[in-house]
Design an enzyme around this catalytic site. Structure first.
Site, PDB file in Angstrom:
ATOM      1  CD  GLU A   1      -3.140  -1.003   2.085  1.00 44.82           C
ATOM      2  OE1 GLU A   1      -2.966  -0.362   3.139  1.00 44.82           O
ATOM      3  OE2 GLU A   1      -4.219  -1.562   1.815  1.00 44.82           O
TER       4      GLU A   1
ATOM      5  CD  GLU B   1      -3.751  -6.147   2.457  1.00 42.04           C
ATOM      6  OE1 GLU B   1      -4.642  -5.465   3.028  1.00 42.04           O
ATOM      7  OE2 GLU B   1      -2.547  -5.936   2.584  1.00 42.04           O
TER       8      GLU B   1
END
Ligand code: BGP
Length: 489
Positions: free
Chosen positions: A198, A387
């Protein structure tokens, strides 16, 4: 309507949320080790001792260590990441359970400070290397390929405290040494890598904060530039060390929608998408900043430290595939908002067409299809959803069973959305659900925000046996994988 042959079904965790063993095997501390637990509306705190010797705690987002202060583990606080769910001692058992579900791929991360306790060492810590080698061998024994995230939020504390962390250009070299050690030591055991988890988080956090200053934006853009260069150098080295290595980027994927059809909202939505999502992916996939980057920098008078060599590195270190996390969509509007979403890491106007989780995250499977199709059309490289999942409360019944139909429904909808995107031409390599085993929440530090197919007996105060048990979703996901995504009943 099957998924492609060889589709990489699996699950994901991160070292700091799963492993624990924070002082074992020669590991050094990371910032997560001085971060307390929080809740959906109370922030996690970073603890430290100030220059006068006082015990202090301050919210972790946007935290800056005051002059003369030192990070400290204080006896009056509980630190959930210290033991996490003890993957350090349970990895064989956990990997066997993943094998039982039929995982083809397990995404985990390497704790930087387990390999380089301060970040400055020239050679990796042999005990740390041996630990991960054994973990990879265990995966292979169970028919599982590792997908390794090199950096998942855990820069060694020493680099943060004494060297300026990612605000210092020198951290690029420390990271590159760490990444090179991973490529060398785990050569042949690992073929799929992600450089930064991220990576777009710093800009997202600042963009969500109405009090952020131009200096905050400048720091975030600068830190990101150093991480882009570090990532690009790692990609070049990883390819040179083993030509079978495939190395990807990892973006926090949020689908943005305009809240109204007011053209001003449509434009604001596009700009939000550029800033929050495309900015990082474009540099990592295309090897150069997007045309809109100059506008973003000018908005906050940012004057970046970028060298000519950086630009060469960015262009040579483009990724082989694009991955992202996906939990929710968000609305953008230029109008006054009366119905706000209140959650951790979710903000803005409420979308009346969607349901929200107990942590304020919008469940939106169509948004996943939208994201997949948009990303594939833009980048034309293989994608992975690394994810996705629903953080929810679980109840253990008297007989020990755990019924989680809400989690099954969530996954069913998102898998169907992936299927539609594949039918529409998206080259999707794999799917690793988040927190396939319950882990400590990154956002709130809670245990009760659970994502797993596997339940872990551990609570928010650090009480529990760490025993593992199978939830209903465990058996469901096993069937999904065995049928390659056909049997979602
Ligand atoms: C992502 C992180 C993960 C993870 C997940 C869920 O941002 O990459 O580390 O934890 O979100 O978030 P949370 O744990 O806050 O529910």
């Amino acid at each position: 309507m099957a998924f492609p042959d060889g589709f990489l079904w699996g699950g994901a965790v991160a070292a700091n949320q799963w492993e624990g063993g924070w002082q074992e095997g020669g590991r050094g501390p990371a910032l997560t080790d001085v971060t307390t637990g929080g809740t959906v509306d109370t922030p996690r705190m970073i603890t430290y001792i100030d220059k006068d010797g006082n015990h202090c705690a301050a919210p972790s987002h946007g935290f800056k260590l005051p002059e003369g202060a030192k990070y400290a583990v204080l006896p009056e606080y509980h630190y959930p990441n210290h033991d996490a769910v003890d993957g350090y001692h349970h990895y064989k058992e956990d990997i066997a359970l993943f094998g039982e579900m039929g995982f083809k791929q397990f995404r985990m991360s390497i704790s930087w400070s387990r390999l380089f306790p301060t970040g400055l060492e020239k050679e990796p810590n042999a005990e740390g290397v041996a630990f991960y080698k054994d973990m990879f061998k265990e995966m292979h024994k169970n028919g599982i390929e590792p997908l390794v995230t090199i950096w998942h939020f855990d820069t060694p504390m020493y680099l943060e405290e004494h060297c300026g962390g990612w605000n210092n250009r020198e951290t690029i070299d420390h990271y590159v040494r760490f990444a090179s050690a991973c490529f060398n030591e785990f050569k042949g055991l690992v073929h799929h890598w992600l450089t930064f988890n991220e990576i777009n988080n710093p800009i997202q956090f600042i963009d969500m904060n109405p009090h952020a200053t131009d200096e905050d934006f400048a720091n975030a853009y600068q830190l990101l530039h150093y991480q882009f260069v570090a990532s690009a150098k790692a990609v070049q080295i990883g390819h040179a060390i083993d030509q079978d290595n495939k190395i990807g980027c990892m973006i926090c994927g949020i689908t943005w929608y305009p809240a109204t059809c007011d053209p001003a909202d449509i434009l604001a939505c596009r700009h939000a998408q550029e800033k929050n999502i495309f900015y990082c992916g474009d540099v990592q996939v295309f090897g150069e900043y997007g045309t809109y980057a100059t506008r973003l920098w000018n908005d906050h008078d940012v004057d970046l430290d970028i060298t000519d060599q950086d630009l060469v590195d960015l262009s040579l270190g483009t990724v082989d595939f694009y991955t992202f996390s996906y939990y929710m969509s968000q609305l953008v509007t230029t109008h006054k908002v009366t119905d706000m979403v209140s959650g951790n890491f979710s903000a803005g106007a409420r979308n009346e067409y969607l349901k929200y989780s107990d942590w304020g995250w919008a469940t939106d499977a169509t948004g996943l299809q939208y994201y997949l199709e948009t990303a594939y059309d833009r980048y034309q490289v293989p994608l992975m959803v690394v994810e996705n999942g629903l953080g929810a409360y679980d109840t253990v019944e008297e007989d020990g069973s755990i019924h989680d139909p809400f989690r099954i429904d969530y996954y069913r909808e998102h898998i169907e959305a992936m299927q539609r995107a594949i039918d529409n031409g998206v080259d999707l390599w794999g799917y690793t659900t988040w927190g396939c085993i319950d882990v400590v929440s990154a956002g709130t530090g809670e245990m009760r925000k659970r994502y797993g197919f596997i339940y872990v007996d551990m609570d928010d105060e650090g009480k529990g046996s760490m025993a593992r048990s199978r939830k209903d979703s465990f058996f469901w996901y096993k069937k999904v994988i065995a049928s390659n995504g056909e049997d979602l009943a």
